[in-house]
Design an enzyme around this catalytic site. Sequence first.
Site, PDB file in Angstrom:
ATOM      1  N   CYS A  72     -25.693 -73.908  47.786  1.00 45.95           N
ATOM      2  CA  CYS A  72     -24.364 -73.285  47.918  1.00 45.95           C
ATOM      3  C   CYS A  72     -23.271 -74.301  47.603  1.00 45.95           C
ATOM      4  CB  CYS A  72     -24.179 -72.737  49.326  1.00 45.95           C
ATOM      5  SG  CYS A  72     -22.515 -72.117  49.636  1.00 45.95           S
ATOM      6  N   CYS A  75     -20.809 -75.156  50.790  1.00 46.29           N
ATOM      7  CA  CYS A  75     -21.248 -75.912  51.957  1.00 46.29           C
ATOM      8  C   CYS A  75     -20.835 -77.379  51.802  1.00 46.29           C
ATOM      9  CB  CYS A  75     -22.764 -75.805  52.107  1.00 46.29           C
ATOM     10  SG  CYS A  75     -23.348 -74.193  52.712  1.00 46.29           S
ATOM     11  N   HIS A 137     -22.569 -71.772  56.732  1.00 47.57           N
ATOM     12  CA  HIS A 137     -22.927 -70.917  55.612  1.00 47.57           C
ATOM     13  C   HIS A 137     -23.223 -69.482  56.037  1.00 47.57           C
ATOM     14  CE1 HIS A 137     -24.610 -69.934  51.647  1.00 47.57           C
ATOM     15  NE2 HIS A 137     -25.603 -69.341  52.289  1.00 47.57           N
ATOM     16  N   ASN A 177     -13.231 -60.750  49.769  1.00 48.62           N
ATOM     17  CA  ASN A 177     -14.271 -59.782  49.459  1.00 48.62           C
ATOM     18  C   ASN A 177     -15.506 -60.194  50.252  1.00 48.62           C
ATOM     19  OD1 ASN A 177     -12.725 -58.398  47.456  1.00 48.62           O
ATOM     20  ND2 ASN A 177     -13.205 -60.020  46.010  1.00 48.62           N
ATOM     21  N   HIS A 188     -21.331 -67.626  51.270  1.00 46.42           N
ATOM     22  CA  HIS A 188     -20.609 -68.450  52.239  1.00 46.42           C
ATOM     23  C   HIS A 188     -19.281 -67.781  52.603  1.00 46.42           C
ATOM     24  CE1 HIS A 188     -20.111 -72.671  53.858  1.00 46.42           C
ATOM     25  NE2 HIS A 188     -18.896 -72.162  54.041  1.00 46.42           N
ATOM     26  N   HIS A 190     -15.760 -66.974  52.770  1.00 49.44           N
ATOM     27  CA  HIS A 190     -14.623 -67.532  52.049  1.00 49.44           C
ATOM     28  C   HIS A 190     -13.734 -66.401  51.554  1.00 49.44           C
ATOM     29  CE1 HIS A 190     -17.096 -66.296  48.637  1.00 49.44           C
ATOM     30  NE2 HIS A 190     -16.053 -66.464  47.835  1.00 49.44           N
ATOM     31  N   GLN A 192      -9.999 -65.827  48.769  1.00 48.87           N
ATOM     32  CA  GLN A 192      -9.312 -66.371  47.603  1.00 48.87           C
ATOM     33  C   GLN A 192      -7.801 -66.169  47.742  1.00 48.87           C
ATOM     34  OE1 GLN A 192     -11.341 -65.752  43.701  1.00 48.87           O
ATOM     35  NE2 GLN A 192     -12.646 -64.338  44.840  1.00 48.87           N
TER      36      GLN A 192
END
Length: 361
Positions: A72, A75, A137, A177, A188, A190, A192
């Site tokens: 990933c 991470c 994660h 999303n 993971h 997250h 934007q």
Amino acid sequence: MSAPTGWSLADGRDLLFFALPGHTPSPVPDRRPLPPRDPQPSDLRFDRTTGQWVIIAAQRQDRTYHPPAEACPLCPGPSGLTSEVPAPDYDVVVFENRFPGLAGTGAAVATPSPDGAEFVAAPGHGRCEVICFSADHTGSFADLKPAQALLVVQAWRHRTADLLNRPGIEQVFCFENRGEEIGVTLGHPHGQIYGYPYLTPRTAAMLAQAREHRIAHGGNLFADLLAAERADGTRIVASSEHFTAFVPFAARWPVEVHLYPNRRLHNLTELTDAELDDFARIYRDLLGRFDRIYDTPLPYMAALHQYRAAGVQADGYFHVELMSIRRSATKLKYLAASESAMDAFIADVTPESVAERLRAL
């Protein structure tokens, strides 16, 4: 929140570490052999049939796609050879997207005049950033501890203030999303942050409605809708001293919740510290309800609608829209011809029943 710690990635992209009180970031040099960045990775093309800009970003076709957990890129990467975050650990980080739809600096773009039918294009200037909510994660925003959730919101506010002050940025959009069903390619936790060089179509449409409402009735459309939802009460999901969450009267998505501050403001930079703390708490609570509605976590999109305080965006009202395409425990809502081709949504459940179910959770 203390000032973030700045760092540079191997190809020159910016990285910011946001730390909890008492934590000190300890980044290491990014030693990956990354290719040079394309100074102009995309272009804008104007669709005269709709009056909308389309972003053409062909390099995104090569972006990272469902790597195994041990590979990933979000991470921590203590060796400086494996990750977008070269550090042994972190709380919250924000960095420039390696595969951006918008990048570089330039003037904001305006809608071309309707004369003629010539092709109109412009450089895809703007900014695309990734925000990692946690180094864990396997977690999610709903799983964050309160202080961690608040740090994410503070990072959103920091980035909003920065991007709004950059030349050529017309609109700042923070979003998440979540879930492969939505199209997420990195598991993971997250989100934007986009800095658009133009006003997005949805925002422009809502502001046009708000302007017409102000001219006709003298009030703010969003504030009046919030007051009406609070007075009706049947679609309220949760409320606090500073915020109200409700399923909108004309909800389009199978699960849809809007979160509004109880006083009108334009973006995250206008929230007081008390409001920011309350926002982090109720936002996390709503996502927790989303995860409990079925036996498996709900795929969702989270959209923070932010506006500038002056000019054509002055009628805006900061709010969050949470949406899911899951219409039952085993079925998804597909945006087929009516929704995708005609933008005519057909809802399969009543907003009142969704609100009642989320309230009970």
